[in-house]
Design a protein around this motif. Sequence first.
Motif, PDB file in Angstrom:
ATOM      1  N   ARG A  87      47.395  26.031  36.697  1.00  0.00           N
ATOM      2  CA  ARG A  87      46.957  26.882  37.893  1.00  0.00           C
ATOM      3  C   ARG A  87      45.648  26.401  38.260  1.00  0.00           C
ATOM      4  N   ASN A  88      45.060  26.643  39.376  1.00  0.00           N
ATOM      5  CA  ASN A  88      43.875  26.431  39.892  1.00  0.00           C
ATOM      6  C   ASN A  88      42.949  27.803  40.002  1.00  0.00           C
ATOM      7  N   LEU A  89      42.077  27.874  38.907  1.00  0.00           N
ATOM      8  CA  LEU A  89      41.281  29.192  38.893  1.00  0.00           C
ATOM      9  C   LEU A  89      39.952  29.148  39.640  1.00  0.00           C
ATOM     10  N   VAL A  90      39.661  27.961  40.430  1.00  0.00           N
ATOM     11  CA  VAL A  90      38.440  27.876  41.019  1.00  0.00           C
ATOM     12  C   VAL A  90      38.479  28.349  42.325  1.00  0.00           C
ATOM     13  N   GLY A 146      44.964  45.746  42.724  1.00  0.00           N
ATOM     14  CA  GLY A 146      45.835  44.426  42.261  1.00  0.00           C
ATOM     15  C   GLY A 146      45.079  43.977  40.810  1.00  0.00           C
ATOM     16  N   GLU A 147      45.364  42.727  40.647  1.00  0.00           N
ATOM     17  CA  GLU A 147      44.880  41.915  39.397  1.00  0.00           C
ATOM     18  C   GLU A 147      43.220  41.590  39.593  1.00  0.00           C
ATOM     19  N   TYR A 175      44.441  43.317  48.329  1.00  0.00           N
ATOM     20  CA  TYR A 175      45.354  43.249  47.298  1.00  0.00           C
ATOM     21  C   TYR A 175      45.371  41.921  46.618  1.00  0.00           C
ATOM     22  N   VAL A 176      45.131  41.800  45.480  1.00  0.00           N
ATOM     23  CA  VAL A 176      45.407  40.512  44.693  1.00  0.00           C
ATOM     24  C   VAL A 176      46.636  40.552  43.804  1.00  0.00           C
ATOM     25  N   THR A 200      41.534  39.054  37.448  1.00  0.00           N
ATOM     26  CA  THR A 200      41.570  38.655  36.187  1.00  0.00           C
ATOM     27  C   THR A 200      42.332  37.340  36.165  1.00  0.00           C
ATOM     28  N   ALA A 201      42.775  36.672  35.073  1.00  0.00           N
ATOM     29  CA  ALA A 201      43.149  35.453  34.914  1.00  0.00           C
ATOM     30  C   ALA A 201      44.615  35.205  35.565  1.00  0.00           C
TER      31      ALA A 201
END
Length: 263
Positions: free
Chosen positions: A23-26, A149-150, A222-223, A177-178
């Motif tokens: 996953r791309n968290l950037v 959401g997250e 909304y995430v 969040t992650a």
Amino acid sequence: MSNLGKNILLVVAIVFCFSCTKRNLVYFSDLDPVKGDSFTITSKSEPRIQADDLLSITVTSLNAESNMLFNAGVLIPAEGSNTTISAPINESYLVDKDGFINYPVIGQIKLEGFTKQEAITRMSELLVEYVKDPIINIRFMNFKVTVIGEVQQPNSFVIPTEKITVLEALGLAGDMTAYGKRENVLIIREKDGIRTANRLNLNNKEVLNSDFFYLQQNDIVYVEPYKTKAIQADNNPRTFAIISSALTLAVIMFLNFRDAFTS
């Protein structure tokens, strides 16, 4: 190694592959890491007055009586006066479903669809008959956005500056969040009686030019969570049993097919 041992290792490998997805968290990971990028701001738009908005409207002039008349009975000092205000102005004007406010003396004024500056111009045109050289100030009292959401701290936030980007809104909510899908953030907006929904990919720098990068009043962010979070959140043992049984059956069928093919 026995066939049973090989099969067990194969099952473990298959489960590991299914559970580990890169996953791309950037945020904006496609920005040039060396030269950077620059963008002409084209997506910023001034908020327009909508039905159900609460507006603070104050009028000042050289005439103290006029100031009192158009400011909910509270005396505002005339321009250049040293008089102090004895009480705060708490009056607000609700924009009704037809886009009108009910203003003292003048009555119904339609402000829906106006920017603040356009509304000030309209109010000046109407007040000039009663007040000489009025100075009018209009502010949104309920300019808010909601982030759910997250995120770390989902909530609704009142924005005093009346300007906020989707990144700033996420920052107010403690960031994602992650488990939050950065490539699929949903913005829900109501405008002119129409509700729209648009998805933003915050891994992509093109979001910086999106019409939804700057939020409007009453926007909802909304995430969406990843599926792994949804599975973890389900505490029903039957769900885990079904998933486990299905995975086991799939692996057994695969192994039987492989053994039959190689024998």
